[in-house]
Design a protein around this motif. Structure first.
Motif, PDB file in Angstrom:
ATOM      1  N   GLU A  77       0.910  -0.939  -0.112  1.00 59.46           N
ATOM      2  CA  GLU A  77       0.054  -0.016   0.061  1.00 59.46           C
ATOM      3  C   GLU A  77       0.863   1.202  -0.075  1.00 59.46           C
ATOM      4  O   GLU A  77       1.719   1.381   0.871  1.00 59.46           O
ATOM      5  CB  GLU A  77      -0.841  -0.027   1.119  1.00 59.46           C
ATOM      6  CG  GLU A  77      -1.885   0.984   1.181  1.00 59.46           C
ATOM      7  CD  GLU A  77      -3.395   0.767   0.796  1.00 59.46           C
ATOM      8  OE1 GLU A  77      -4.262   1.614   0.640  1.00 59.46           O
ATOM      9  OE2 GLU A  77      -3.488  -0.532   0.699  1.00 59.46           O
ATOM     10  N   ILE A  78       0.716   1.958  -1.121  1.00 67.24           N
ATOM     11  CA  ILE A  78       1.554   3.240  -1.153  1.00 67.24           C
ATOM     12  C   ILE A  78       0.934   4.348  -1.641  1.00 67.24           C
ATOM     13  O   ILE A  78      -0.049   4.276  -2.460  1.00 67.24           O
ATOM     14  CB  ILE A  78       3.030   2.868  -1.937  1.00 67.24           C
ATOM     15  CG1 ILE A  78       4.080   3.732  -1.827  1.00 67.24           C
ATOM     16  CG2 ILE A  78       2.661   2.323  -3.352  1.00 67.24           C
ATOM     17  CD1 ILE A  78       4.554   4.028  -0.626  1.00 67.24           C
ATOM     18  N   VAL A  79       1.498   5.520  -1.518  1.00 65.32           N
ATOM     19  CA  VAL A  79       0.806   6.669  -1.844  1.00 65.32           C
ATOM     20  C   VAL A  79       2.224   7.622  -2.603  1.00 65.32           C
ATOM     21  O   VAL A  79       2.883   7.668  -1.844  1.00 65.32           O
ATOM     22  CB  VAL A  79       0.000   7.419  -0.923  1.00 65.32           C
ATOM     23  CG1 VAL A  79      -0.443   9.169  -1.670  1.00 65.32           C
ATOM     24  CG2 VAL A  79      -1.150   6.917  -0.413  1.00 65.32           C
ATOM     25  N   THR A  80       2.131   8.236  -3.624  1.00 60.94           N
ATOM     26  CA  THR A  80       2.961   9.103  -4.154  1.00 60.94           C
ATOM     27  C   THR A  80       2.483  10.228  -4.684  1.00 60.94           C
ATOM     28  O   THR A  80       1.453  10.183  -5.234  1.00 60.94           O
ATOM     29  CB  THR A  80       3.586   8.246  -5.549  1.00 60.94           C
ATOM     30  OG1 THR A  80       4.754   9.194  -5.938  1.00 60.94           O
ATOM     31  CG2 THR A  80       2.536   7.701  -6.569  1.00 60.94           C
ATOM     32  N   PHE A  81       3.231  11.369  -4.090  1.00 67.78           N
ATOM     33  CA  PHE A  81       2.624  12.655  -4.372  1.00 67.78           C
ATOM     34  C   PHE A  81       3.174  13.344  -5.421  1.00 67.78           C
ATOM     35  O   PHE A  81       4.428  13.379  -5.665  1.00 67.78           O
ATOM     36  CB  PHE A  81       2.947  13.522  -3.085  1.00 67.78           C
ATOM     37  CG  PHE A  81       1.935  13.296  -1.898  1.00 67.78           C
ATOM     38  CD1 PHE A  81       1.368  12.320  -1.976  1.00 67.78           C
ATOM     39  CD2 PHE A  81       1.859  14.335  -1.050  1.00 67.78           C
ATOM     40  CE1 PHE A  81       0.527  12.003  -0.555  1.00 67.78           C
ATOM     41  CE2 PHE A  81       1.218  13.994   0.062  1.00 67.78           C
ATOM     42  CZ  PHE A  81       0.372  12.954   0.170  1.00 67.78           C
ATOM     43  N   ASN A  82       2.516  14.035  -6.486  1.00 67.22           N
ATOM     44  CA  ASN A  82       2.677  14.622  -7.621  1.00 67.22           C
ATOM     45  C   ASN A  82       1.929  15.675  -8.041  1.00 67.22           C
ATOM     46  O   ASN A  82       0.890  15.802  -7.526  1.00 67.22           O
ATOM     47  CB  ASN A  82       2.910  13.337  -8.886  1.00 67.22           C
ATOM     48  CG  ASN A  82       3.505  12.206  -8.657  1.00 67.22           C
ATOM     49  OD1 ASN A  82       4.734  12.258  -8.525  1.00 67.22           O
ATOM     50  ND2 ASN A  82       2.976  11.234  -7.991  1.00 67.22           N
ATOM     51  N   SER A  83       2.289  16.503  -8.903  1.00 61.87           N
ATOM     52  CA  SER A  83       1.398  17.646  -9.111  1.00 61.87           C
ATOM     53  C   SER A  83       1.589  18.130 -10.756  1.00 61.87           C
ATOM     54  O   SER A  83       2.542  18.024 -11.508  1.00 61.87           O
ATOM     55  CB  SER A  83       2.071  19.006  -8.198  1.00 61.87           C
ATOM     56  OG  SER A  83       1.929  18.577  -6.948  1.00 61.87           O
ATOM     57  N   GLY A  84       0.381  18.836 -10.802  1.00 63.28           N
ATOM     58  CA  GLY A  84       0.616  19.528 -12.365  1.00 63.28           C
ATOM     59  C   GLY A  84       0.989  21.022 -12.452  1.00 63.28           C
ATOM     60  O   GLY A  84       1.773  21.184 -11.586  1.00 63.28           O
ATOM     61  N   GLY A  85       0.862  21.646 -13.123  1.00 61.35           N
ATOM     62  CA  GLY A  85       1.319  22.898 -13.467  1.00 61.35           C
ATOM     63  C   GLY A  85       0.628  24.080 -12.515  1.00 61.35           C
ATOM     64  O   GLY A  85      -0.596  23.920 -12.448  1.00 61.35           O
ATOM     65  N   THR A  86       1.405  25.327 -12.156  1.00 56.26           N
ATOM     66  CA  THR A  86       0.504  26.179 -11.552  1.00 56.26           C
ATOM     67  C   THR A  86       0.168  27.180 -12.570  1.00 56.26           C
ATOM     68  O   THR A  86       0.515  27.162 -13.704  1.00 56.26           O
ATOM     69  CB  THR A  86       1.213  26.823 -10.508  1.00 56.26           C
ATOM     70  OG1 THR A  86       2.497  27.640 -11.108  1.00 56.26           O
ATOM     71  CG2 THR A  86       1.980  25.750  -9.593  1.00 56.26           C
ATOM     72  N   GLY A  87      -0.670  28.162 -12.172  1.00 60.11           N
ATOM     73  CA  GLY A  87      -1.097  29.143 -13.049  1.00 60.11           C
ATOM     74  C   GLY A  87      -0.191  30.206 -13.359  1.00 60.11           C
ATOM     75  O   GLY A  87       0.545  30.503 -12.440  1.00 60.11           O
TER      76      GLY A  87
END
Length: 580
Positions: free
Chosen positions: A392-402
């Motif tokens: 069980e794992i969670v990985t944090f990622n993000s798209g682009g900011t405005g």
């Protein structure tokens, strides 16, 4: 009698003590990062830490931490004091809860409060919050129909009594989690974090011969409140409305706000916002206040320290029955996919007042896929069918900011949460997963005079290409981040298999043997007319492989060769006005 010189010296000393207090809470937070078991804390910094007076008012917060944790934790300490008054606390006591309505919005966040003692007398309180990987139940995802399905529900209890662990408490959490070692270790980490802060506070008070924090607290609160009110007074009074759309779960969600700027306060009314969902995208009121206050503060008073007094002038009216004011026992596990849109909503209002201070809309909501594999997904091995070990794992990622008024948006950056992107190596080290691709996503940043930040492309599989599951908690797929002032929208997100088959944006889904999960993270919206963008910047983006030759011509009206050289004559022939 205090002279002018002695008064100035006292003011300087109080400022030094204030800065020292921030250093104390930052060491508090760093202790947690160094000792945490969950990668969400250790690698991503999904946490908060702060010091409070004996009335439960936050004096200072660590630089490290998320607004959703910090600003809602600010309310939670008062709930602890109602059950365990300060005068009943003893050295070595640690109190804990993950109650979404008394803490920071969902069961995966543990909040710990610890008293600090000097010379046998309680002088302050330290609190922290951390997002842990697993608390049992259905796991982190939107599928629950009540909070009771979402995991272990911990009321406010002592996890340590005068330094002695509460073994009954620890038995419950060990047997209630898929990751008992990590969960227990994180509780110890949170307590150690507060102990480190308490130790440094006592050293500070000894150094400055302080018998109480009250005089320093009064200085902090008075200075912060006056400075915040002064910034509000610079704004044009009036009421300004905005709205923003989210993909939702059963149906799209609309968040509406009417912001009224008064002489000494800002009030936000969320009337007209969509109603409650039957799934876990609902937002407890404290989390709504946390991100709404943050969205206002970063525009109106960004340089003023974040504490009880500097947030006091921001007031919220959240109607009962709306998705931003979920009552018990509504499911709230992934409240962030709704709540992290609130700063964009606040900026939509403030854009009408101070347009030069706000950004275009960004991807906003974290793209943090909870991944699971093993017998819980595939059943027991049978015949020639191979099964992954349980994980069980969670990985944090993000798209682009405005986009910003004078600068481009940031690529693959978490705003408003501020958490760090987790290195793929850290995730691959603790789970049998492989990140085959993690790169910036071309043409995902919204075109504009300043363009939006780029999203990412992520391709995830498992060792042996065996089946696994994703509990999808994604947004900005049907509703892309909006541009401002003529800027174009950012790229929509996408969730699919590498073979091309589309997946639902929310909910538990199995990735079959031999397949991989493909995530297309959204880009940020642009700001201003794209035809006003400097052609040299367009050419640079083409050379970097971030903007296609076709989009350079179609959106920016710049003719660029494949190797990133501007064709001046062809560009002029398009009738582009570089001065507009």
């Amino acid at each position: 009698m205090m002279t002018k010189e002695s008064g100035a010296l006292a003011g300087i000393q109080r400022q030094i003590m204030w800065n020292r207090l921030i250093a104390v809470v930052e060491e508090q937070a760093q202790t947690m990062i160094r000792t945490a078991f969950s990668t969400t804390v250790r690698e991503a910094g999904d946490l908060s830490a702060g010091i409070f007076d004996l009335q439960g008012r936050m004096l200072a917060q660590a630089v490290t931490g998320t607004p959703g944790h910090v600003n809602s934790m600010m309310e939670s300490v008062g709930h602890f004091l109602k059950k365990f008054p300060a005068e009943t606390m003893q050295p070595g006591d640690h109190y804990i809860t993950n109650d979404p309505w008394l803490g920071t919005g969902h069961l995966h966040d543990l909040t710990v409060v610890t008293p600090a003692f000097r010379n046998g007398r309680i002088v302050g309180l330290f609190a922290n919050t951390a997002h842990v990987i697993d608390v049992g139940g259905l796991g982190m995802g939107p599928e629950g129909r009540s909070v009771f399905e979402e995991g272990i529900y911990i009321p406010i209890v002592k996890c340590f009594d005068r330094g002695v662990p509460n073994e009954t408490f620890f038995d419950f959490i060990r047997w209630g989690s898929r990751l008992p070692v990590e969960l227990e270790g994180d509780v110890y980490s949170l307590c150690a974090c507060n102990d480190a802060g308490a130790k440094r506070l006592v050293q500070m008070m000894d150094e400055f011969a302080m018998d109480s924090l009250d005089p320093l607290a009064a200085f902090i609160f008075d200075s912060s409140l006056r400075a915040t009110v002064a910034e509000i007074a610079k704004l044009k009074p009036g009421t300004y409305a905005a709205e923003i759309s989210s993909d939702g779960y059963e149906e799209p969600v609309t968040l509406k706000a009417a912001m009224t700027i008064l002489d000494d306060a800002i009030e936000v009314d969320f009337a007209g916002t969509s109603g409650l969902s039957q799934r876990g995208i609902n937002v407890p009121a404290a989390y709504c206040r946390a991100y709404s206050c943050f969205g206002i503060k970063v525009v109106v008073a960004p340089e003023i320290p974040n504490n009880w007094a500097s947030l006091a002038p921001f007031r919220m009216k959240i109607p009962e029955g709306c998705i931003l004011n979920a009552p018990r026992p509504y499911p709230v596990s992934v409240r962030h996919v709704t709540g992290q849109l609130l700063p964009d909503l606040m900026m939509g209002c403030l854009h009408q007042v101070v347009p030069d201070r706000v950004t275009a809309e960004g991807s906003s909501c974290l793209w943090n896929p909870p991944l699971r594999g093993g017998s819980a997904v595939s059943g027991q091995a049978r015949g020639n069918k191979a099964v992954l070990p349980d994980f069980e794992i969670v990985t944090f990622n993000s798209g682009g900011t405005g986009a910003r008024p004078t600068l481009d948006g940031l690529d693959g950056t978490a705003f408003p949460s501020g958490v760090r992107t987790m290195p793929v190596e850290a995730t691959e080290n603790v789970a049998p997963v492989i990140f085959w691709k993690k790169e910036l996503r071309p043409d995902s940043g919204g075109a504009g005079r300043t363009r939006g930040g780029f999203g990412q492309i992520m391709e995830i599989g498992t060792k042996g290409e065996l089946e696994f599951a994703v509990n999808a908690i994604f947004d900005r797929v049907a509703h892309a981040p909006k541009g401002r002032d003529g800027g174009l929208d950012g790229g929509n997100g996408g969730v699919q298999l590498a073979s091309g088959n589309k997946l639902r944006t929310k909910g538990f889904q199995v990735i079959p043997d031999g397949e991989r999960l493909l995530l297309l993270l959204p880009g940020g919206g642009g700001m201003g007319d794209p035809a006003a963008r400097d052609p040299a910047k367009v050419a640079r983006d083409v050379r970097d492989g971030l903007v296609s030759v076709e989009n350079a011509r179609a959106l920016y009206k710049v003719v660029v060769s494949a190797d990133g050289v501007v064709d001046v004559a062809a560009t002029a022939a398009l009738g582009r006005d570089r001065n507009r």
